[in-house]
Design a protein around this motif. Sequence first.
Motif, PDB file in Angstrom:
ATOM      1  N   ILE A  44       0.858  -1.188   0.000  1.00  0.00           N
ATOM      2  CA  ILE A  44       0.000   0.000   0.000  1.00  0.00           C
ATOM      3  C   ILE A  44       0.894   1.237   0.000  1.00  0.00           C
ATOM      4  O   ILE A  44       1.894   1.291   0.718  1.00  0.00           O
ATOM      5  N   LEU A  45       0.538   2.206  -0.817  1.00  0.00           N
ATOM      6  CA  LEU A  45       1.339   3.420  -0.892  1.00  0.00           C
ATOM      7  C   LEU A  45       0.455   4.640  -0.655  1.00  0.00           C
ATOM      8  O   LEU A  45      -0.583   4.801  -1.303  1.00  0.00           O
ATOM      9  N   PHE A  46       0.851   5.475   0.294  1.00  0.00           N
ATOM     10  CA  PHE A  46       0.151   6.743   0.523  1.00  0.00           C
ATOM     11  C   PHE A  46       0.974   7.863  -0.104  1.00  0.00           C
ATOM     12  O   PHE A  46       2.162   7.997   0.197  1.00  0.00           O
ATOM     13  N   LEU A  47       0.342   8.638  -0.956  1.00  0.00           N
ATOM     14  CA  LEU A  47       1.052   9.747  -1.580  1.00  0.00           C
ATOM     15  C   LEU A  47       0.356  11.038  -1.197  1.00  0.00           C
ATOM     16  O   LEU A  47      -0.818  11.237  -1.500  1.00  0.00           O
ATOM     17  N   ASP A  48       1.081  11.911  -0.502  1.00  0.00           N
ATOM     18  CA  ASP A  48       0.482  13.164  -0.067  1.00  0.00           C
ATOM     19  C   ASP A  48       1.008  14.291  -0.947  1.00  0.00           C
ATOM     20  O   ASP A  48       2.148  14.708  -0.810  1.00  0.00           O
ATOM     21  N   GLU A  49       0.189  14.746  -1.866  1.00  0.00           N
ATOM     22  CA  GLU A  49       0.541  15.789  -2.819  1.00  0.00           C
ATOM     23  C   GLU A  49       1.893  15.548  -3.489  1.00  0.00           C
ATOM     24  O   GLU A  49       2.810  16.365  -3.377  1.00  0.00           O
ATOM     25  N   PRO A  50       2.009  14.436  -4.210  1.00  0.00           N
ATOM     26  CA  PRO A  50       3.311  14.103  -4.787  1.00  0.00           C
ATOM     27  C   PRO A  50       3.729  15.013  -5.940  1.00  0.00           C
ATOM     28  O   PRO A  50       4.892  15.047  -6.298  1.00  0.00           O
ATOM     29  N   THR A  51       2.786  15.749  -6.520  1.00  0.00           N
ATOM     30  CA  THR A  51       3.159  16.570  -7.678  1.00  0.00           C
ATOM     31  C   THR A  51       3.238  18.046  -7.333  1.00  0.00           C
ATOM     32  O   THR A  51       3.392  18.882  -8.209  1.00  0.00           O
ATOM     33  N   ILE A  52       3.143  18.377  -6.047  1.00  0.00           N
ATOM     34  CA  ILE A  52       3.098  19.790  -5.669  1.00  0.00           C
ATOM     35  C   ILE A  52       4.416  20.486  -6.038  1.00  0.00           C
ATOM     36  O   ILE A  52       5.494  19.988  -5.758  1.00  0.00           O
ATOM     37  N   GLY A  53       4.285  21.588  -6.723  1.00  0.00           N
ATOM     38  CA  GLY A  53       5.462  22.387  -7.075  1.00  0.00           C
ATOM     39  C   GLY A  53       6.324  21.848  -8.210  1.00  0.00           C
ATOM     40  O   GLY A  53       7.371  22.402  -8.503  1.00  0.00           O
ATOM     41  N   LEU A  54       5.901  20.762  -8.834  1.00  0.00           N
ATOM     42  CA  LEU A  54       6.737  20.179  -9.886  1.00  0.00           C
ATOM     43  C   LEU A  54       6.464  20.833 -11.239  1.00  0.00           C
ATOM     44  O   LEU A  54       5.362  21.293 -11.504  1.00  0.00           O
ATOM     45  N   ASP A  55       7.498  20.847 -12.094  1.00  0.00           N
ATOM     46  CA  ASP A  55       7.285  21.325 -13.458  1.00  0.00           C
ATOM     47  C   ASP A  55       6.520  20.265 -14.245  1.00  0.00           C
ATOM     48  O   ASP A  55       6.368  19.132 -13.797  1.00  0.00           O
ATOM     49  N   VAL A  56       6.052  20.640 -15.424  1.00  0.00           N
ATOM     50  CA  VAL A  56       5.159  19.766 -16.181  1.00  0.00           C
ATOM     51  C   VAL A  56       5.803  18.417 -16.503  1.00  0.00           C
ATOM     52  O   VAL A  56       5.172  17.367 -16.362  1.00  0.00           O
ATOM     53  N   VAL A  57       7.075  18.458 -16.893  1.00  0.00           N
ATOM     54  CA  VAL A  57       7.744  17.210 -17.279  1.00  0.00           C
ATOM     55  C   VAL A  57       7.849  16.264 -16.079  1.00  0.00           C
ATOM     56  O   VAL A  57       7.531  15.076 -16.174  1.00  0.00           O
ATOM     57  N   SER A  58       8.263  16.812 -14.934  1.00  0.00           N
ATOM     58  CA  SER A  58       8.377  15.978 -13.739  1.00  0.00           C
ATOM     59  C   SER A  58       7.015  15.446 -13.311  1.00  0.00           C
ATOM     60  O   SER A  58       6.887  14.300 -12.883  1.00  0.00           O
ATOM     61  N   VAL A 105       6.113  11.572 -12.770  1.00  0.00           N
ATOM     62  CA  VAL A 105       5.614  11.047 -11.504  1.00  0.00           C
ATOM     63  C   VAL A 105       4.283  10.333 -11.713  1.00  0.00           C
ATOM     64  O   VAL A 105       4.062   9.215 -11.247  1.00  0.00           O
ATOM     65  N   ARG A 106       3.395  10.974 -12.482  1.00  0.00           N
ATOM     66  CA  ARG A 106       2.093  10.361 -12.764  1.00  0.00           C
ATOM     67  C   ARG A 106       2.234   9.026 -13.467  1.00  0.00           C
ATOM     68  O   ARG A 106       1.608   8.038 -13.106  1.00  0.00           O
TER      69      ARG A 106
END
Lengths: 267, 325
Positions: free
Chosen positions: B177-191, B195-196
Amino acid sequence: MTNALRLYMHYLSQSIRSQMQYRASFIMLSFGHFLVTGIEFLAIASLFARFKHIQGWALPEVAFLYGLINISFAFADAASRGFDIFGTMVKSGDFDRLLLRPRSTALQLAGHELTLRRIGRLVQGLIVFSWASYTLDIAWSVPKIYLVFIAIFGGACLFIGLMIIQATIAFWTTESLELMNTMTYGGVETAQYPLPIYRTYFRKFFTYIVPLACVNYLPSLAILERGDPLGFPVVLQWVAPLICIIFLIVALQIWKIGVRHYRSTGS
Amino acid sequence: MPHIIVENLVKTFQIAQRQPGVWGALRGVMHRNYRQITALDGISFTIEPGELIGYIGPNGAGKSTTVKVLSGILVPDSGRCEILGRVPWKERIAHVAQIGVVFGQRTQLWWDLPVIESFDLLRDIYRVDHHQYAQTRDEMIAILNLESLLDIPVRQLSLGQRMRCDLAAALIHRPSILFLDEPTIGLDVVSKLAVRDFIKRLNQERDVTVILTTHDMDDIEALCTRVMVIGQGQILSDGPLENLRARVTTERRLIVDLEGTEDITDPDASVVLRDGHRVHLTFDPDRVATADLIARITAQHPVRDLFVENTPIEEIISRLYAENR
């Protein structure tokens, strides 16, 4: 247990590596620490230049007490950095990260950092201790050497225990931690002088509640072969330092209560 | 057998109220007024293995409290929670060995250590055996493209690089099980896309159950099969994204690019926006079939292009919050 110890060693080796990335800073801080603690001893020495004795204890004997307690404290201070900064960790929420790992929080905090610059105090303590031993011409024997080692070990346990209790208070309040500094830094200062010079209630506090006398005054009597005006049993002089292991275990239990409190209140 | 069972979880906090001014601060030492805040007000849900769930809500709605309870950090006031057959707060150590947690705003790597050494430390912390560790680590390095980052101290990484390393670090012990808390916050579009893409692969290829909290609605649309919305400590909505849309509104948008700039009038649709040749219309597909509406408009006006859109998810969510206020 061996697994925990292995992890602890791994933590420490990484901590040393990251500190070595800032080598110049390490050297300067260590040297600064050496000087600051050194001045403390010069103050004591100048006192004795005037008064010669305090209740039959001369400078070399007081230097022996001083060296012993400072060596213990240097080890404890280096090992308990994680508990020292714990208050800010709770505030920033970094403590949650430790709870997300399948290890005890105390082990992870102990592994947080081995503060190498404390070597300044250690070296200074060792110099004073060696000078005192040399001047007093102590007849070293295997039991006496053992006693020095357990006194240092017990002292380190005691101070680490105090710092754990200090950190535990941060679960309830982030203010007024000065009180605990009087136990740690104040304890070091107190132990630099022979116990009989203090008032009874003060002596009792530092014998039975915070067993500072057990790691400094009592074993020193045995090593220096002095009589005890306070009349503690002689056998106690040889085993007293081990009492501080119990003190550390009690401190860890108090820590657990703090963690439980944190997990139910979240603050 | 569900991976996660949550029933009627309640958690309240005592917040000490501070009095203003110096005198107030002094009085606060002696006597404090407490205010009670109900962070979780009886939430329930179950999550099956392999689900990828979006968990959304405004700040202060109870998202992170939920994650903290589910990950064993916090003990709730009441209610039941079982994850992989364990009660998280009762068996914290056994529980956290089975889950991974990534916080977008905070790294779990060691600031001054090279990335690879953080991984090594985590191996010892999680007691992963050396063979399995080497295998997982190398896979992660390959998928997340970390080869060139391994020797760099974490403090020197960019946010996107750090997030990739954090994801790898959270998976060293192969959690289910993986909990991800705002994993894309502040990232540029490519990153963000990297991540997605990684989260999607993890979920599809390894069957890892993922619970994702985010404010980025594109994350939800790209990833989640199911969305739970929390507001003021209660689950406001739980189900597939389409159901959420349908529950709040059935409304759709028709966007028409005209040859000219004339007005469109239709009894079943209303213009919400005009922008040169482009006209945005909203309509209710229950009242008028999409095909009929298009046929009518194209019969009356020369049309260059047209397309139908769902209501943007941000709008749906904000309506849902407004409804429950």
